[in-house]
Design a protein around this motif. Structure first.
Motif, PDB file in Angstrom:
ATOM      1  N   ARG A  15      -2.898  -3.897   1.640  1.00 15.10           N
ATOM      2  CA  ARG A  15      -1.619  -4.526   1.317  1.00 15.10           C
ATOM      3  C   ARG A  15      -1.846  -5.965   0.872  1.00 15.10           C
ATOM      4  O   ARG A  15      -2.600  -6.708   1.499  1.00 15.10           O
TER       5      ARG A  15
ATOM      6  N   ASP B 190       0.867  -1.180   0.000  1.00 13.92           N
ATOM      7  CA  ASP B 190       0.000   0.000   0.000  1.00 13.92           C
ATOM      8  C   ASP B 190       0.905   1.232   0.000  1.00 13.92           C
ATOM      9  O   ASP B 190       1.526   1.553   1.016  1.00 13.92           O
TER      10      ASP B 190
ATOM     11  N   SER C  83      -1.922  -2.171   7.015  1.00  8.21           N
ATOM     12  CA  SER C  83      -2.816  -1.663   5.980  1.00  8.21           C
ATOM     13  C   SER C  83      -3.639  -2.807   5.412  1.00  8.21           C
ATOM     14  O   SER C  83      -3.094  -3.845   5.025  1.00  8.21           O
TER      15      SER C  83
END
Length: 356
Positions: free
Chosen positions: A91, A48, A88
């Motif tokens: 990701r 990310d 995240s």
């Protein structure tokens, strides 16, 4: 900066045998918020970009480095650990942190590991026998599925995987210990001091070590260490045998190239301080012309000779410094050097062998 603590183990408690070296990674020497020296950070997959994976030293409470592997969260104290601290949900893949300082053949690699968070995935562990972030083995724990997994990755693709089956409890926010013992094509995996399984793989038998987290997992690693037997390449083995066979020799250096485009360097020497030094123009000339180099001093002579591979091609050079006899001629000095040259040539097929 990271401090590497080095010690020699004379005990046979580890399966690597006597005189193994222990390398401890001391994260207390790195400023909090920074990644330690000689550690690389890579992402396998799609990170990310708005909230990328971040490997940094953090302050936290960890077990003592002397605590038993199954000590869990008992007797914790303030310390510093290496953490992948960014989470995240966007990701896809794995964050990898490799130690670039050295590759290991036969070794034991262990670390304390704590899964800190992860909404979708809580999986992290150690990487070993890594060529790079695209080719490696990983031993991981999963605190959602309560399992351990061994994975082999080749050219970014998972080629094989094994995981535990049964009733395991692997809690999040608790310190675990992962350990792998590699010897030749076999390696044993341990969790909290308990053997999990033994595996065999005839592929890459040396590589880097490091750490890995998956998807949105954040995790911390404390007190990692490597116990290994330092590999002695053939060039240095030959130096040791020359020392014992020829008493009048005072110094020997073997020169070779790691690859055709690499500079000619010292790969074996009686004086370890000379290892890695670039060859002089005289030594380069000996290899290019196959003519012998000769230098005479008051009590010694130095002869530099070409070393040939099995096809008769000059691929290396050896410089021999020896005590001379009264009236010793250049021709006699070269003749005294030739048994050393033949000794080296008898143990190698090509220059690559000198590095193995």
């Amino acid at each position: 900066m990271i401090r590497l603590a080095l010690a020699f183990l004379i005990t046979a408690a580890w399966p690597l045998g006597p005189a193994a070296e222990e390398l401890k990674f001391d994260f207390s020497q790195t400023k909090v918020g920074k990644r330690p020296d000689k550690f690389s950070a890579t992402f396998l997959g799609k990170d990310d970009l708005s909230s990328p994976a971040k490997w940094q030293v953090t302050e936290t409470r960890t077990p003592s480095s002397l605590a038993k592997e199954n000590s869990g969260n008992n007797n914790l104290a303030n310390s510093q650990a290496l953490s992948q601290s960014s989470s995240s949900s966007f990701r896809k893949g794995a964050a990898i942190c490799l130690y670039e300082g050295e590759e290991y053949g036969d070794f034991t690699f262990s670390t304390r590991l704590r899964i800190d968070s992860g909404a979708f995935k809580q999986m992290a562990g150690i990487v070993f026998r890594a060529k790079d972030a695209k080719n490696f083995f990983a031993l991981t724990i999963d605190t959602i599925d309560n399992k351990l997994t061994l994975t082999k990755v080749v050219d970014e693709k998972q080629t094989s995987s094994w995981n535990t089956i049964g009733d395991l409890t692997i809690p999040k926010n608790e310190w675990h210990t992962l350990r792998v013992v590699c010897k030749a094509d076999r390696f044993e995996c341990y969790h909290n001091g308990i053997p999990i399984n033994t595996f065999s793989d005839r592929g890459r038998q040396a590589g880097k070590v490091g750490f890995i987290t998956f998807l949105d997992t954040t995790a911390s690693f404390a007190h990692p260490k490597v116990i290994h037997k330092r590999k002695i390449i053939l060039a240095q083995q030959l130096i040791e045998s020359i020392k014992t066979q020829w008493e009048r020799i005072e110094d020997v250096q073997i020169f070779a190239r790691a690859n055709p485009d690499a500079p000619l360097k010292v790969v074996g020497s009686m004086d370890s301080a000379k290892l890695g030094q670039t060859a002089s123009k005289v030594t380069e000339g000996v290899l290019e012309t196959t003519q012998f180099g000769y230098a005479k001093e008051k009590k010694t002579v130095t002869v530099t000779a070409p070393v040939r591979d099995r096809n008769g091609e000059p691929v290396a050079a050896v410089k021999v410094k020896m005590r001379r006899f009264r009236g010793q001629t250049q021709k006699a000095s070269i003749a005294r050097t030739m048994p050393v040259v033949k000794h080296i040539e008898s143990r190698m097929r090509d220059a690559k062998d000198l590095f193995n």
